[in-house]
Design a protein around this motif. Structure first.
Motif, PDB file in Angstrom:
ATOM      1  N   GLU A   1      29.034  48.630  48.222  1.00  0.00           N
ATOM      2  CA  GLU A   1      30.202  48.913  47.301  1.00  0.00           C
ATOM      3  C   GLU A   1      31.177  47.896  47.581  1.00  0.00           C
ATOM      4  O   GLU A   1      32.095  47.508  46.523  1.00  0.00           O
ATOM      5  N   ASP A   2      31.181  46.968  48.572  1.00  0.00           N
ATOM      6  CA  ASP A   2      31.986  46.233  48.907  1.00  0.00           C
ATOM      7  C   ASP A   2      31.676  44.801  48.957  1.00  0.00           C
ATOM      8  O   ASP A   2      32.312  44.021  49.833  1.00  0.00           O
ATOM      9  N   LYS A   3      30.709  44.534  48.409  1.00  0.00           N
ATOM     10  CA  LYS A   3      30.335  43.043  48.421  1.00  0.00           C
ATOM     11  C   LYS A   3      31.580  42.159  47.598  1.00  0.00           C
ATOM     12  O   LYS A   3      32.024  42.265  46.938  1.00  0.00           O
ATOM     13  N   SER A   4      31.640  41.006  48.513  1.00  0.00           N
ATOM     14  CA  SER A   4      32.439  40.002  47.790  1.00  0.00           C
ATOM     15  C   SER A   4      32.251  39.356  46.781  1.00  0.00           C
ATOM     16  O   SER A   4      30.904  39.419  46.376  1.00  0.00           O
ATOM     17  N   THR A   5      32.872  38.833  45.686  1.00  0.00           N
ATOM     18  CA  THR A   5      32.587  38.186  44.526  1.00  0.00           C
ATOM     19  C   THR A   5      31.767  37.226  44.683  1.00  0.00           C
ATOM     20  O   THR A   5      30.738  36.729  44.068  1.00  0.00           O
TER      21      THR A   5
END
Length: 409
Positions: free
Chosen positions: A368-372
């Motif tokens: 859920e917390d992948k960087s752009t």
């Protein structure tokens, strides 16, 4: 009456995407090219979800307009589902430059569009002609060919094998070797999908993971006419435990999913279910003195990231550049000008396939917390830009494992 023996600059085995593109490029360069295709077009083929990287090659081959005008289903990305998790990648939001959209295609129509383009550019295509023997004659190669009504020989300075899973030259020349990937079975069919679900994105392929076993996954590829391709991939040992028909097994596995089953609630399974067993394949080498292997004739990994047609078109592009030089009498190093650059992208896809089945890539996709920025880099590979060495996940194939560890932490 037997056809006379004739000599060509190049004979291409197979009129699929790799064969059509390669023969078209070479014909436009002034070479006399013959394509020998065992089947008659249009004919069914799997591998229906293109990647944006394909568009650049189709454009350079002068085939893009015909593809655009054929009315195929627009595609801008890939979606993934497992249990109650959903993640999507928009290929327009990627790290690499180039096309960000493409199409989902019925291969019978798509392959015929490309083959017809090649014929319009002067390529001679013989359908229903099967290559059964290869003989090196010194200055050229002789092929024995069987058609519906006769047997004959043709000669050429060079042979490009684009025969796909037919793998003509690997079988005739003893080039086949076992794939390093585990044997799997694919069950698939075309359906009237009946999808009107508000959450369904028809512009993306949907890849679903079996909630009971992450080694089992499904695809849903929508077409522009209200139909779709659906399939399931199973480890061979699980398939062999099956006691029901392939049709019932496919329906049974789809019912285990949450998202895909909901989307297909009103679908009509009105076509026979096909089976492909042990589809992953490899060869000892991709070229010889007077031949080169294109696309699936050389190596096929796995359908999970729809890389097959992309690799096929890339191999055609690379091989024709090298062959053009050779036919002009220039020195060509097929290892450095064809095999190594082709394998660079294949190895990128292989790392992603391995990561999918060992869970590494699934952890990354559903994090859920992948960087752009990281998501754009992953999106680029999923969009087919597996040859872009500026992308850290292409340059360093171990980077995916490091990212997965961070996602799990």
């Amino acid at each position: 009456m037997e056809k006379p023996r004739r000599c060509y600059d190049v004979v291409v085995i197979g009129a699929g995407p790799a064969g059509a593109v390669a023969s078209s490029i070479l014909s436009e360069k002034g070479y006399r090219v013959l394509v020998l295709e065992k089947q008659h077009f249009p004919r069914f083929s799997i591998g229906e979800s293109l990647l944006p990287q394909c568009m650049e090659i189709l454009e350079s081959a002068g085939m893009l307009q015909a593809v655009v005008e054929a009315g195929f289903q627009y595609k801008n990305g890939a979606a993934f589902a497992t249990n109650n998790q959903y993640s999507s990648f928009d290929f327009r939001e990627k790290f690499s430059t180039g096309w960000g959209t493409t199409y989902q295609v019925q291969r019978a129509q798509f392959d015929k569009v490309l083959a017809d383009c090649a014929a319009e550019k002067g390529v001679e295509i013989r359908y229903g002609h099967d290559v059964v023997a290869y003989k090196d004659m010194g200055d050229q190669v002789q092929l024995d060919v069987i058609s519906e009504d006769n047997t004959y020989q043709v000669e050429a300075k060079f042979i490009l094998d684009a025969s796909g899973f037919g793998r003509v030259l690997p079988k005739l020349l003893g080039l086949e070797k076992e794939s390093t990937l585990s044997p799997r079975v694919s069950l698939f069919t075309h359906i009237e999908d009946g999808i009107n679900h508000s959450e369904y994105d028809r512009d993306k392929i949907l890849i679903s993971v079996c909630p009971e076993n992450n080694q089992i996954w499904y695809w849903l590829i929508p077409f522009s006419d209200g139909r779709a391709s659906v399939g399931v991939i199973l480890p061979r040992e699980i398939y062999e435990q099956n006691q029901i028909s392939n049709h019932d097994l496919l329906r049974q596995y789809i019912s285990k999913t949450t998202t895909m089953n909901a989307f297909l609630e009103k679908a009509k399974f009105d076509t026979d279910v096909r089976k492909m067993d042990g589809y992953s394949c490899d060869v000892t080498h991709l070229y010889g003195d007077k031949f080169a292997l294109l696309g699936n004739a050389g190596e096929f990994l796995d359908p999970v990231f729809s890389s097959g047609v992309t690799i096929a078109l890339k191999s055609a592009d690379l091989a024709t550049h090298a062959l053009d030089k050779q036919l002009k009498g220039l020195a060509v190093d097929w290892e450095t000008e064809y095999a190594k650059p082709l394998k660079q992208g294949v190895n990128t896809f292989r790392a992603f396939v391995d990561g999918w089945y060992d869970g590494t890539l699934q952890d990354v996709i559903f994090a859920e917390d992948k960087s752009t920025q990281i998501k754009k880099m992953i999106s680029s590979v999923l969009a087919g830009y597996a040859w872009d060495k500026k992308n850290p996940y292409v340059k360093d194939l171990n980077r995916l494992k490091v990212l997965a560890e961070l996602c799990r932490a």
